[in-house]
Design a protein around this motif. Structure first.
Motif, PDB file in Angstrom:
ATOM      1  N   CYS A 129       0.829  -1.208   0.000  1.00 45.19           N
ATOM      2  CA  CYS A 129       0.000   0.000   0.000  1.00 45.19           C
ATOM      3  C   CYS A 129       0.862   1.256   0.000  1.00 45.19           C
ATOM      4  O   CYS A 129       1.883   1.329   0.689  1.00 45.19           O
ATOM      5  N   ALA A 130       0.390   2.240  -0.744  1.00 43.19           N
ATOM      6  CA  ALA A 130       1.024   3.557  -0.747  1.00 43.19           C
ATOM      7  C   ALA A 130       0.279   4.527   0.160  1.00 43.19           C
ATOM      8  O   ALA A 130       0.821   5.555   0.570  1.00 43.19           O
ATOM      9  N   GLY A 131      -0.985   4.208   0.466  1.00 38.62           N
ATOM     10  CA  GLY A 131      -1.767   5.088   1.316  1.00 38.62           C
ATOM     11  C   GLY A 131      -3.083   4.450   1.692  1.00 38.62           C
ATOM     12  O   GLY A 131      -3.613   3.599   0.966  1.00 38.62           O
ATOM     13  N   ALA A 132      -3.609   4.861   2.858  1.00 39.05           N
ATOM     14  CA  ALA A 132      -4.881   4.320   3.325  1.00 39.05           C
ATOM     15  C   ALA A 132      -5.658   5.399   4.060  1.00 39.05           C
ATOM     16  O   ALA A 132      -5.070   6.215   4.790  1.00 39.05           O
ATOM     17  N   TYR A 133      -6.959   5.384   3.841  1.00 40.18           N
ATOM     18  CA  TYR A 133      -7.851   6.198   4.661  1.00 40.18           C
ATOM     19  C   TYR A 133      -8.707   5.245   5.486  1.00 40.18           C
ATOM     20  O   TYR A 133      -9.282   4.293   4.942  1.00 40.18           O
ATOM     21  N   VAL A 134      -8.824   5.506   6.795  1.00 42.70           N
ATOM     22  CA  VAL A 134      -9.589   4.649   7.699  1.00 42.70           C
ATOM     23  C   VAL A 134     -10.647   5.482   8.399  1.00 42.70           C
ATOM     24  O   VAL A 134     -10.334   6.452   9.103  1.00 42.70           O
ATOM     25  N   ASP A 135     -11.905   5.094   8.222  1.00 46.55           N
ATOM     26  CA  ASP A 135     -13.024   5.754   8.887  1.00 46.55           C
ATOM     27  C   ASP A 135     -13.383   4.980  10.150  1.00 46.55           C
ATOM     28  O   ASP A 135     -13.491   3.760  10.124  1.00 46.55           O
ATOM     29  N   GLU A 136     -13.559   5.702  11.256  1.00 44.97           N
ATOM     30  CA  GLU A 136     -13.939   5.101  12.548  1.00 44.97           C
ATOM     31  C   GLU A 136     -12.989   3.963  12.914  1.00 44.97           C
ATOM     32  O   GLU A 136     -13.375   2.792  13.032  1.00 44.97           O
ATOM     33  N   LEU A 148      -2.751  -3.857   8.373  1.00 41.19           N
ATOM     34  CA  LEU A 148      -2.654  -2.662   7.535  1.00 41.19           C
ATOM     35  C   LEU A 148      -1.290  -1.999   7.697  1.00 41.19           C
ATOM     36  O   LEU A 148      -0.670  -1.569   6.712  1.00 41.19           O
ATOM     37  N   LEU A 149      -0.810  -1.923   8.922  1.00 42.91           N
ATOM     38  CA  LEU A 149       0.498  -1.300   9.157  1.00 42.91           C
ATOM     39  C   LEU A 149       1.607  -2.045   8.419  1.00 42.91           C
ATOM     40  O   LEU A 149       2.537  -1.431   7.890  1.00 42.91           O
ATOM     41  N   THR A 150       1.511  -3.374   8.384  1.00 36.47           N
ATOM     42  CA  THR A 150       2.544  -4.136   7.679  1.00 36.47           C
ATOM     43  C   THR A 150       2.455  -3.970   6.170  1.00 36.47           C
ATOM     44  O   THR A 150       3.429  -4.246   5.455  1.00 36.47           O
ATOM     45  N   ARG A 151       1.299  -3.542   5.667  1.00 37.95           N
ATOM     46  CA  ARG A 151       1.105  -3.376   4.218  1.00 37.95           C
ATOM     47  C   ARG A 151       1.591  -2.022   3.710  1.00 37.95           C
ATOM     48  O   ARG A 151       1.701  -1.807   2.496  1.00 37.95           O
ATOM     49  N   MET A 152       1.879  -1.091   4.631  1.00 35.35           N
ATOM     50  CA  MET A 152       2.269   0.262   4.220  1.00 35.35           C
ATOM     51  C   MET A 152       3.758   0.267   3.859  1.00 35.35           C
ATOM     52  O   MET A 152       4.605   0.804   4.573  1.00 35.35           O
ATOM     53  N   ARG A 153       4.076  -0.353   2.701  1.00 35.08           N
ATOM     54  CA  ARG A 153       5.476  -0.617   2.344  1.00 35.08           C
ATOM     55  C   ARG A 153       6.013   0.269   1.224  1.00 35.08           C
ATOM     56  O   ARG A 153       7.212   0.297   0.986  1.00 35.08           O
TER      57      ARG A 153
END
Length: 424
Positions: A129-136, A148-153
């Protein structure tokens, strides 16, 4: 950027609060989290910051937007983003069909993901992942967030997230916000309701009046506070327990908590001429040492007999007969006996919040004859073990009447909410 810096700056100054603008400018860490009160502007600020990031995100990774469900993500974030009255020219840069698994933002493919259970982590396993938006964010499973944190590569990958506060022992608070090592890679922007200077003062007053106790601290003051002690600590028996009922203008509902081995408890709710809700009467059957368990047919028949001869009112047929959704066969029995049951809205915390607000605003009163319900109103407490685990739950004991009341009110709120007296 597709829109000029000057136009973007002017738009921000006109539509956004100073707190929002400062948070957008400072959102430059690996994790950027907006947390705090409802309607405080945190979601709009986080969404704008996300939109600023998307065109700059590395093309070597994928973009994702995540909510508890795709529907909630659309309702809370994507739909406002697509509204030009809120986001101006940026709204034209989003192409999304409600329910779809992907969107296009500035031409970039963005995966739209619902993460409502522990199996959801499989949806992002293997991604870069290059970026993520997380609601709630507090509503997501902890293992999903960890994955998700491990995917932010991808180079420069960032997370933009928003949430309302929860228990101080919730994993997001305890393991990330309060952890010095994790906090070093985060920017956290706390918001209170009054930070949103663009809200109508009447609306702000309504929000403040619509939250009491625990919910006021979280949703107005933006505090991470534990659910502890009495749930209905705002209940005032000196004024909210009545001996004489006003004229009932509308019979709203009967709420029923059916128990095969536990007590069966039903409460009758009416809307009175003084524009308050009243619990007018209760029916309860509990197996005692000398009594027998009732069959479903017998329990149903007793409820019908009670409604045929409600003390002080005679035969009553309310607009709704609301039953615990797990009691499907009992609903069928009630239908056979001439009632038209509805499955209850069983969102426990939202139901408790609704009852709390009605009590805090003196919009709900209980007749003194409802002795078993009144006992439970005083003894209904938060579960301390659940609080230690980072979530809110009532202690499951002496709760049949309060559950019935929650069913009766939460399920029918659209019927009566605009007819109540205004909060003092």
């Amino acid at each position: 950027m597709p829109t000029s810096t000057a136009r973007s700056t002017q738009f921000l100054l006109e539509r956004f609060s100073p707190k929002q603008i400062l948070s957008i400018a400072a959102a430059n860490r690996r994790i950027n989290l907006w947390e705090g009160a409802v309607s405080s502007g945190k979601t709009i600020a986080s969404a704008w910051a996300w939109m600023m990031f998307v065109p700059l995100a590395s093309t070597t990774g994928e973009l994702v937007m995540i909510g508890k469900t795709r529907d909630s993500l659309y309702r809370n974030v994507l739909q406002p983003l697509m509204n030009p009255e809120i986001f101006g020219e940026l709204a034209d840069q989003i192409d999304y069909t409600p329910g779809a698994t992907s969107a296009r933002i500035f031409g970039r493919l963005v995966h739209v993901i619902g993460a409502n259970d522990i199996k959801a982590e499989n949806k992002i396993r293997g991604m870069t992942c290059a970026g993520a938006y997380v609601d709630e964010a507090t509503l997501l499973p902890e293992n999903f967030w960890d994955m998700l944190l491990t995917r932010m590569r991808a180079p420069g990958a960032r997370i933009y997230a928003s949430t309302n506060p929860d228990s101080p022992t919730h994993w997001l608070k305890a393991k990330f916000i309060d952890d010095p090592i994790q906090r070093a890679s985060m920017k956290v922007f706390p918001f209170v309701l009054d930070d949103n200077v663009h809200l109508d003062p009447e609306y702000v007053a309504h929000i403040k009046a619509s939250n009491a106790g625990l919910f006021y601290k979280r949703f107005v003051l933006g505090q991470w506070v534990a659910a502890q002690g009495a749930i209905y600590d705002m209940f005032d028996s000196t004024t909210q327990v009545v001996d004489i009922l006003p004229m009932i203008r509308k019979w709203v509902s009967v709420g029923i908590d059916y128990g095969a081995t536990n007590p069966t408890h039903a409460v009758l709710v009416g809307l009175a001429d003084d524009r308050r809700l009243y619990v007018v009467s209760e029916h309860r059957y509990a197996k005692g040492s000398a009594s027998l368990s009732l069959t479903q047919a017998e329990a149903s028949r007793r409820i019908v007999q009670w409604l045929d001869n409600v003390p002080r009112h005679g035969r009553v047929r309310p607009q709704y007969v609301v039953v615990d959704p797990s009691a499907a066969s009992f609903k069928s029995q009630l239908l056979q006996d001439g009632l038209n049951p509805t499955a209850a809205d069983n969102e426990v915390i939202n139901g408790i919040r609704l009852v709390s607000n009605l009590l805090a605003n003196d919009q709900l009163r209980i007749h003194r004859s409802c002795r078993e319900l009144l006992k439970e109103m005083d003894s209904y407490t938060w579960d301390p073990k659940a609080a230690l685990d980072g979530h809110d739950a009532p202690l499951k004991q002496n709760d049949h009447g309060v559950d019935a009341l929650r069913y009766a009110l939460r399920t029918t709120r659209l019927l009566w909410q605009h007819q109540l007296r205004r909060a003092a």
